[in-house]
Design an enzyme around this catalytic site. Structure first.
Site, short mmCIF file in Angstrom:
data_model
loop_
_atom_site.label_atom_id
_atom_site.label_comp_id
_atom_site.label_asym_id
_atom_site.label_seq_id
_atom_site.Cartn_x
_atom_site.Cartn_y
_atom_site.Cartn_z
N SER A 95 0.78 -1.36 0.13
CA SER A 95 -0.06 0.03 0.16
C SER A 95 0.85 1.43 -0.06
CB SER A 95 -0.98 0.02 1.15
OG SER A 95 -1.43 1.26 1.33
N TYR A 146 -2.42 5.41 -4.24
CA TYR A 146 -3.42 6.45 -4.02
C TYR A 146 -2.88 7.48 -4.77
CZ TYR A 146 -6.00 3.77 -0.47
OH TYR A 146 -6.72 2.82 0.29
N THR A 163 -6.09 2.62 -6.83
CA THR A 163 -7.28 2.52 -6.01
C THR A 163 -7.93 3.95 -6.35
OG1 THR A 163 -6.25 1.10 -4.58
CG2 THR A 163 -8.31 2.53 -3.82
N LYS A 178 -8.40 -0.59 -9.07
CA LYS A 178 -9.07 -1.08 -8.12
C LYS A 178 -10.42 -0.29 -7.65
CE LYS A 178 -8.45 -3.24 -3.42
NZ LYS A 178 -9.03 -2.30 -2.72
N HIS A 233 -13.99 -1.59 -1.66
CA HIS A 233 -12.98 -1.28 -0.44
C HIS A 233 -13.34 -2.08 0.70
CE1 HIS A 233 -9.57 1.64 -0.37
NE2 HIS A 233 -9.55 1.47 0.88
#
Length: 367
Positions: free
Chosen positions: A114, A136, A162, A239, A263
């Site tokens: 992440s 992100y 994402t 995603k 999510h």
């Protein structure tokens, strides 16, 4: 396995790790891991959607020992599974991301690291797992570029963008807890000082949501994804797709795959369960890109269900945090071994020689 709760603890399914994990992590951290947004309607919908899928097994196929290996993004994995991106894994174990990535390496499946990892991407990569980097989109495009460059330099084989977090949803558990990160847990991929807000606990406020509001941009668009497609050599997975129309747009901008996900029930409360939308997304994109399922996966039967609905594979999230909390690397190893055993069992019972055969199975919704 070095159990932190009970020396006689022997898990027989991934869900067995849940209560054991609850006993060893602080209540506020448990709520952070386990909670969804709002009334948690979508959180519950994920499990309900999977449980509605009945798989029609084939018989007399002569299958004794099915293979579990399958390709994801053109690379053969030990099973059609990746460890989902999850933030701040040091909240549940001191070695966090490194331990979970090491378990993924041993199991032969990708680990998705992440942006909000509590371990820098370079240190996670040093473990030697096949690494996908979850991105992100930040307000500072220079920081986005830097993260992509670091992911490439670290040897990541895919970027997972994402797209369902323009803002962090109101997660009632975190608001009630005034949840903030402890001092030892940081957003290690971001420059120093960029996550100060995440550590400032205020009653009735999620400090993590305040931090995300300050550094994430709500204006991410398809044009940004087109820019990224031209900026990196890595395949892109998008995603956070639920609407088939968005899946088609993702394929049109050159995505190698889409991940059908809400999510984990942590964003728009009232969105459908991910598995409910999987067949429509698969039908919409055809063979233009791969389709993976995320949100609610709890075992090998769920992998079989996703394959039967046309997915290339799945991402598994919370169960891996439960296992990490309970036993660190050994717990994560045990969880992935259980998942592989359950998948082999499900394939055998469904009469499938391998995951490719499972994609030929028929399903019924509602039993």
């Amino acid at each position: 396995m070095a159990d932190r709760t009970n020396c006689s603890f022997v898990p027989v399914s991934l869900t067995d790790f849940a209560e054991a994990a609850r006993a060893v992590v602080p209540p506020q951290v448990w709520d952070w891991v386990e909670g969804g947004s709002g009334t948690e309607t979508t959180l519950a919908a994920n499990r309900a959607a999977l449980d509605r899928i009945a798989v029609l097994p084939r018989v007399l196929t002569g299958v004794e020992a099915p293979r579990t290996d399958a390709p994801l993004l053109g690379r053969t994995q030990a099973m059609p599974v990746a460890v989902a991106p999850m933030a701040y894994q040091k909240l549940v174990h001191p070695d966090g991301e490194r331990e979970l990535a090491a378990a993924a390496r041993a199991a032969g499946v990708p680990y998705v690291s992440s942006t909000l990892s509590s371990t820098p991407i370079e240190e996670v990569a040093a473990v030697g797992a096949e690494l996908w980097f979850q991105l992100y989109w930040l307000r500072d495009r220079g920081m986005v570029t830097e993260l992509v460059d670091r992911a490439e330099a670290a040897g990541c084989t895919a970027l997972v963008v994402t797209v369902d977090v323009p803002v962090l949803a109101r997660r009632w558990r975190d608001l009630r807890n005034g949840f903030a990160l402890p001092p030892h847990v940081t957003a290690a991929n971001l420059p120093g000082g960029r996550d100060d807000l995440a550590h400032q606990g205020v009653p009735g406020v999620s400090a993590v949501a305040a931090h995300i509001g300050a550094v994430f941009t709500p204006t991410l668009s398809w044009a940004d994804l087109e820019w990224l497609r031209g900026r990196t050599r890595l395949p892109l997975l998008v995603k956070g797709i639920l609407d088939p129309r968005d899946a088609v747009l993702a394929a049109e901008v050159g995505a190698a795959g889409v991940i059908v996900s809400n999510h984990g029930g942590r964003q728009l409360d009232g969105a459908p369960g991910s598995a409910d939308m999987l067949p429509e997304v698969v039908a919409a994109v055809g063979d233009r890109c791969e389709v993976l399922l995320d949100s609610g996966v709890r075992g090998g039967l769920d992998v079989l269900r996703a394959l039967a609905l046309g997915a290339s594979g799945v991402l598994v999230g919370r169960p891996m945090l439960w296992a990490l909390a309970v036993g660190g690397r050994a717990g994560a190893d045990a969880a992935l071994a259980l998942l592989a055993a359950e998948l082999r069992d499900a394939l055998t019972l469904a009469g499938c020689v391998d995951p490719a055969a499972a994609r030929e199975l028929r399903t019924r919704i509602g039993g």
